[in-house]
Design a protein around this motif. Sequence first.
Motif, PDB file in Angstrom:
ATOM      1  N   LEU A   1       5.213 -17.639 -13.953  1.00  0.00           N
ATOM      2  CA  LEU A   1       5.387 -17.905 -12.686  1.00  0.00           C
ATOM      3  C   LEU A   1       4.171 -17.064 -12.491  1.00  0.00           C
ATOM      4  O   LEU A   1       2.961 -16.812 -13.833  1.00  0.00           O
ATOM      5  CB  LEU A   1       6.103 -16.392 -12.280  1.00  0.00           C
ATOM      6  CG  LEU A   1       8.000 -16.766 -11.709  1.00  0.00           C
ATOM      7  CD1 LEU A   1       8.059 -15.239 -12.253  1.00  0.00           C
ATOM      8  CD2 LEU A   1       8.091 -17.614 -11.667  1.00  0.00           C
TER       9      LEU A   1
ATOM     10  N   PHE B   1       4.741 -18.405  -7.890  1.00  0.00           N
ATOM     11  CA  PHE B   1       5.510 -16.648  -7.245  1.00  0.00           C
ATOM     12  C   PHE B   1       4.642 -16.474  -6.015  1.00  0.00           C
ATOM     13  O   PHE B   1       3.811 -16.025  -5.204  1.00  0.00           O
ATOM     14  CB  PHE B   1       5.141 -15.732  -8.279  1.00  0.00           C
ATOM     15  CG  PHE B   1       6.342 -14.433  -7.456  1.00  0.00           C
ATOM     16  CD1 PHE B   1       7.556 -14.474  -8.033  1.00  0.00           C
ATOM     17  CD2 PHE B   1       5.641 -13.534  -6.817  1.00  0.00           C
ATOM     18  CE1 PHE B   1       8.184 -12.936  -7.920  1.00  0.00           C
ATOM     19  CE2 PHE B   1       5.790 -12.346  -6.779  1.00  0.00           C
ATOM     20  CZ  PHE B   1       7.729 -12.212  -7.128  1.00  0.00           C
TER      21      PHE B   1
ATOM     22  N   LEU C   1       3.150 -11.513 -14.181  1.00  0.00           N
ATOM     23  CA  LEU C   1       4.587 -12.847 -14.101  1.00  0.00           C
ATOM     24  C   LEU C   1       3.824 -13.794 -14.829  1.00  0.00           C
ATOM     25  O   LEU C   1       5.018 -14.660 -15.039  1.00  0.00           O
ATOM     26  CB  LEU C   1       3.841 -13.343 -12.524  1.00  0.00           C
ATOM     27  CG  LEU C   1       4.358 -12.453 -11.200  1.00  0.00           C
ATOM     28  CD1 LEU C   1       3.362 -12.857 -10.181  1.00  0.00           C
ATOM     29  CD2 LEU C   1       5.755 -12.353 -10.977  1.00  0.00           C
TER      30      LEU C   1
ATOM     31  N   LYS D   1       5.724 -24.308 -15.162  1.00  0.00           N
ATOM     32  CA  LYS D   1       5.663 -22.136 -14.468  1.00  0.00           C
ATOM     33  C   LYS D   1       5.631 -23.654 -12.478  1.00  0.00           C
ATOM     34  O   LYS D   1       5.323 -24.178 -12.216  1.00  0.00           O
ATOM     35  CB  LYS D   1       3.956 -22.631 -14.636  1.00  0.00           C
ATOM     36  CG  LYS D   1       3.181 -22.235 -15.965  1.00  0.00           C
ATOM     37  CD  LYS D   1       1.854 -20.856 -15.259  1.00  0.00           C
ATOM     38  CE  LYS D   1       1.779 -20.928 -17.076  1.00  0.00           C
ATOM     39  NZ  LYS D   1       0.529 -19.556 -17.140  1.00  0.00           N
ATOM     40  N   HIS D   2       6.370 -22.130 -12.596  1.00  0.00           N
ATOM     41  CA  HIS D   2       6.681 -21.768 -11.254  1.00  0.00           C
ATOM     42  C   HIS D   2       5.746 -20.687 -10.485  1.00  0.00           C
ATOM     43  O   HIS D   2       5.441 -19.685 -11.141  1.00  0.00           O
ATOM     44  CB  HIS D   2       8.174 -21.511 -11.254  1.00  0.00           C
ATOM     45  CG  HIS D   2       9.020 -22.661 -12.114  1.00  0.00           C
ATOM     46  ND1 HIS D   2       9.730 -23.905 -11.241  1.00  0.00           N
ATOM     47  CD2 HIS D   2       9.553 -22.663 -12.969  1.00  0.00           C
ATOM     48  CE1 HIS D   2      10.264 -24.064 -12.035  1.00  0.00           C
ATOM     49  NE2 HIS D   2       9.958 -23.542 -12.841  1.00  0.00           N
TER      50      HIS D   2
END
Length: 214
Positions: free
Chosen positions: A136, A10, A131, A7-8
């Motif tokens: 995200l 945001f 998200l 997961k990135h």
Amino acid sequence: MFSFAKKHYFPSNLAENIPLSTPVDKLEFTVFDTETTGFNVAKDDRLIALGAVKIKNLQVIEDSAYQTYINPNRQIPREITELTGITQEQTIEAPTALMAIEDLRDLAAGQSACYVGHYIAFDMQVIKSELKRNNLTWKQPKTLDTLDLIGYIAPNYDMRDLEKYARDFGTRIYQRHSALGDALTTAFLFTELLQICQERGIKTWGDLLNIGTN
């Protein structure tokens, strides 16, 4: 062996390290509202509209107003269309939820102290759920809820909807159940609440944080 996508994060795009001594009337805020296909946004319901506007120096910057329909990739229930006026046809060619959220982030532009909403916990859940579908994660950005300010000013108030609060505090009322309309109504209500808070000793960003900024 199973592999899991990483997961990135945001970015919230909010201003960082604002001095606690900053006067309330020198702060900038981004107010937003969402419309959805229903309340179960963590599962099946999706974002269908987003509206936002900025506040600077206790003034609503109407020229900054932003609104977009969003393609939910699912059927919009008839009762939601009746409530919001948003039809399936209006969303077919609309941007994705992620594109709209990126626009919201860009509106904050590194200057806003926090995001503001009326019962903002729900709007934040909407954003975070969308998200998550894009792999995200939004680290909890600072938020302020008009309900917290109302609770500080008038703790004996019953829970009422946005329009009733706006009427009680004598602020402008825009189109209800429109993302931009509700964002504008919230923004004008918020500026009135901030001015009342100032009269009651809430003079700085640090004071405001103590009322209920998450």
